[in-house]
Write a protein that holds these residues in place. Structure first.
Motif, PDB file in Angstrom:
ATOM      1  N   ALA A  97      18.739 -45.931  57.850  1.00  0.00           N
ATOM      2  CA  ALA A  97      17.942 -46.635  56.974  1.00  0.00           C
ATOM      3  C   ALA A  97      17.373 -45.726  55.783  1.00  0.00           C
ATOM      4  N   VAL A  98      16.997 -44.783  56.118  1.00  0.00           N
ATOM      5  CA  VAL A  98      16.369 -43.576  55.144  1.00  0.00           C
ATOM      6  C   VAL A  98      17.598 -43.264  54.562  1.00  0.00           C
ATOM      7  N   ASN A  99      18.730 -42.909  55.087  1.00  0.00           N
ATOM      8  CA  ASN A  99      19.841 -42.366  54.382  1.00  0.00           C
ATOM      9  C   ASN A  99      20.484 -43.388  53.486  1.00  0.00           C
ATOM     10  N   ALA A 100      20.477 -44.732  53.696  1.00  0.00           N
ATOM     11  CA  ALA A 100      20.962 -45.927  53.043  1.00  0.00           C
ATOM     12  C   ALA A 100      19.840 -46.284  51.774  1.00  0.00           C
ATOM     13  N   GLY A 101      18.796 -45.735  51.800  1.00  0.00           N
ATOM     14  CA  GLY A 101      17.763 -46.327  50.859  1.00  0.00           C
ATOM     15  C   GLY A 101      17.179 -47.586  51.478  1.00  0.00           C
ATOM     16  N   ASP A 102      17.421 -48.213  52.627  1.00  0.00           N
ATOM     17  CA  ASP A 102      16.882 -49.452  52.866  1.00  0.00           C
ATOM     18  C   ASP A 102      15.390 -49.280  53.491  1.00  0.00           C
ATOM     19  N   MET A 103      14.379 -48.949  52.645  1.00  0.00           N
ATOM     20  CA  MET A 103      13.178 -48.807  52.782  1.00  0.00           C
ATOM     21  C   MET A 103      12.465 -49.751  53.705  1.00  0.00           C
ATOM     22  N   ALA A 104      12.740 -50.978  53.768  1.00  0.00           N
ATOM     23  CA  ALA A 104      12.192 -52.223  54.437  1.00  0.00           C
ATOM     24  C   ALA A 104      12.466 -51.809  55.969  1.00  0.00           C
ATOM     25  N   VAL A 105      13.850 -51.424  56.377  1.00  0.00           N
ATOM     26  CA  VAL A 105      14.005 -51.107  57.651  1.00  0.00           C
ATOM     27  C   VAL A 105      13.371 -49.825  58.166  1.00  0.00           C
ATOM     28  N   ALA A 106      13.380 -48.975  57.418  1.00  0.00           N
ATOM     29  CA  ALA A 106      12.743 -47.533  57.606  1.00  0.00           C
ATOM     30  C   ALA A 106      11.351 -47.755  57.869  1.00  0.00           C
ATOM     31  N   MET A 114       9.396 -37.629  49.157  1.00  0.00           N
ATOM     32  CA  MET A 114      10.927 -37.083  49.097  1.00  0.00           C
ATOM     33  C   MET A 114      11.530 -37.581  47.848  1.00  0.00           C
ATOM     34  N   GLY A 115      11.319 -38.666  47.503  1.00  0.00           N
ATOM     35  CA  GLY A 115      11.812 -39.289  46.106  1.00  0.00           C
ATOM     36  C   GLY A 115      11.504 -38.469  45.021  1.00  0.00           C
ATOM     37  N   GLU A 116      10.271 -38.298  44.865  1.00  0.00           N
ATOM     38  CA  GLU A 116       9.776 -37.312  43.839  1.00  0.00           C
ATOM     39  C   GLU A 116      10.190 -35.792  43.866  1.00  0.00           C
ATOM     40  N   ASN A 117      10.449 -35.311  45.176  1.00  0.00           N
ATOM     41  CA  ASN A 117      10.928 -33.958  45.333  1.00  0.00           C
ATOM     42  C   ASN A 117      12.416 -33.994  44.714  1.00  0.00           C
ATOM     43  N   ALA A 118      13.140 -35.220  45.130  1.00  0.00           N
ATOM     44  CA  ALA A 118      14.389 -35.218  44.976  1.00  0.00           C
ATOM     45  C   ALA A 118      14.607 -35.154  43.485  1.00  0.00           C
ATOM     46  N   ARG A 119      13.725 -36.039  42.783  1.00  0.00           N
ATOM     47  CA  ARG A 119      13.914 -36.003  41.015  1.00  0.00           C
ATOM     48  C   ARG A 119      13.527 -34.651  40.620  1.00  0.00           C
ATOM     49  N   ARG A 120      12.509 -34.057  41.104  1.00  0.00           N
ATOM     50  CA  ARG A 120      12.081 -32.813  40.541  1.00  0.00           C
ATOM     51  C   ARG A 120      13.117 -31.774  40.576  1.00  0.00           C
ATOM     52  N   LEU A 121      14.144 -31.809  41.643  1.00  0.00           N
ATOM     53  CA  LEU A 121      15.091 -30.772  42.049  1.00  0.00           C
ATOM     54  C   LEU A 121      16.500 -31.166  41.305  1.00  0.00           C
ATOM     55  N   GLY A 122      16.412 -32.470  40.956  1.00  0.00           N
ATOM     56  CA  GLY A 122      17.800 -33.002  40.325  1.00  0.00           C
ATOM     57  C   GLY A 122      18.701 -32.968  41.467  1.00  0.00           C
ATOM     58  N   VAL A 123      18.179 -33.745  42.611  1.00  0.00           N
ATOM     59  CA  VAL A 123      18.764 -34.253  43.556  1.00  0.00           C
ATOM     60  C   VAL A 123      19.326 -35.775  43.537  1.00  0.00           C
ATOM     61  N   SER A 124      20.694 -36.013  43.738  1.00  0.00           N
ATOM     62  CA  SER A 124      21.138 -37.506  43.424  1.00  0.00           C
ATOM     63  C   SER A 124      21.074 -38.189  44.833  1.00  0.00           C
ATOM     64  N   ALA A 161      18.457 -31.343  66.994  1.00  0.00           N
ATOM     65  CA  ALA A 161      19.020 -30.368  65.985  1.00  0.00           C
ATOM     66  C   ALA A 161      19.354 -31.121  64.858  1.00  0.00           C
ATOM     67  N   GLY A 162      19.220 -30.785  63.559  1.00  0.00           N
ATOM     68  CA  GLY A 162      19.639 -31.622  62.581  1.00  0.00           C
ATOM     69  C   GLY A 162      19.862 -31.004  61.236  1.00  0.00           C
ATOM     70  N   ARG A 163      20.265 -31.702  60.204  1.00  0.00           N
ATOM     71  CA  ARG A 163      20.838 -30.920  58.820  1.00  0.00           C
ATOM     72  C   ARG A 163      20.205 -31.780  57.904  1.00  0.00           C
ATOM     73  N   LEU A 164      19.756 -31.366  56.899  1.00  0.00           N
ATOM     74  CA  LEU A 164      19.316 -31.995  55.582  1.00  0.00           C
ATOM     75  C   LEU A 164      20.366 -31.452  54.592  1.00  0.00           C
ATOM     76  N   ASP A 165      20.837 -32.550  53.917  1.00  0.00           N
ATOM     77  CA  ASP A 165      22.018 -32.245  52.692  1.00  0.00           C
ATOM     78  C   ASP A 165      21.187 -32.890  51.568  1.00  0.00           C
ATOM     79  N   LEU A 166      21.346 -32.049  50.364  1.00  0.00           N
ATOM     80  CA  LEU A 166      20.756 -32.336  49.048  1.00  0.00           C
ATOM     81  C   LEU A 166      22.017 -32.544  48.052  1.00  0.00           C
ATOM     82  N   HIS A 193      26.538 -30.635  40.596  1.00  0.00           N
ATOM     83  CA  HIS A 193      27.796 -29.784  40.984  1.00  0.00           C
ATOM     84  C   HIS A 193      27.795 -29.297  42.191  1.00  0.00           C
ATOM     85  N   SER A 194      26.724 -29.724  43.362  1.00  0.00           N
ATOM     86  CA  SER A 194      26.812 -28.918  44.556  1.00  0.00           C
ATOM     87  C   SER A 194      26.167 -29.751  45.699  1.00  0.00           C
ATOM     88  N   VAL A 195      26.230 -29.184  46.924  1.00  0.00           N
ATOM     89  CA  VAL A 195      25.534 -29.953  48.024  1.00  0.00           C
ATOM     90  C   VAL A 195      24.695 -28.586  48.693  1.00  0.00           C
TER      91      VAL A 195
END
Length: 134
Positions: free
Chosen positions: A17-26, A58-68, A92-97, A101-103
């Protein structure tokens, strides 16, 4: 399905849900007074508005870093323990931003505590610990 699988399913649904942007489900995946620990300021959220505030940070941090796009991936299941109506799970997990032009990726670990309420597992605690994305 075992009780441990039910716990994992609840966690996977929240991550999806978080990955899909479905905040109601999250939001619905969490209990009434969750605690969240993350590596973005202010680093800890707790109480009835914790999830909404964490997602906003998280959304604000993404905007500040230019993360789409932000993607959380659960990798190896490290531990799942259930005692009555309480559960603990670690992955174990992984965060991808994704940026223009990059990930950037960061390996880490996610730990969760859950409680069973009205026949559903709700997340009471979430902690992320990982490296800086790079």
């Amino acid at each position: 399905m075992t009780v441990a699988e039910d716990v994992v399913t609840a966690i996977e649904a929240m991550v999806a849900a978080v990955n899909a942007g479905d905040m109601a489900v999250a939001l619905a995946a969490f209990g009434e007074n969750p605690v969240i620990i993350e590596d973005i300021p202010p680093f800890q959220w707790r109480g009835p508005e914790a999830v909404r505030e964490w997602l906003g940070a998280m959304g604000e941090n993404a905007r500040r870093l230019g993360v789409s796009a932000i993607g959380m991936t659960l990798l190896a299941r490290l531990q799942v323990r259930v005692e009555g109506d309480k559960a603990y799970a670690a992955f174990a997990g992984r965060l991808d931003l994704t940026m223009a032009h990059s990930v950037a990726s960061a390996p880490g670990q996610l730990a969760f505590t859950l409680v069973r309420r009205a026949n559903a597992w709700r997340i009471e605690g979430l902690a992320w610990s990982g490296q800086e994305p790079g």
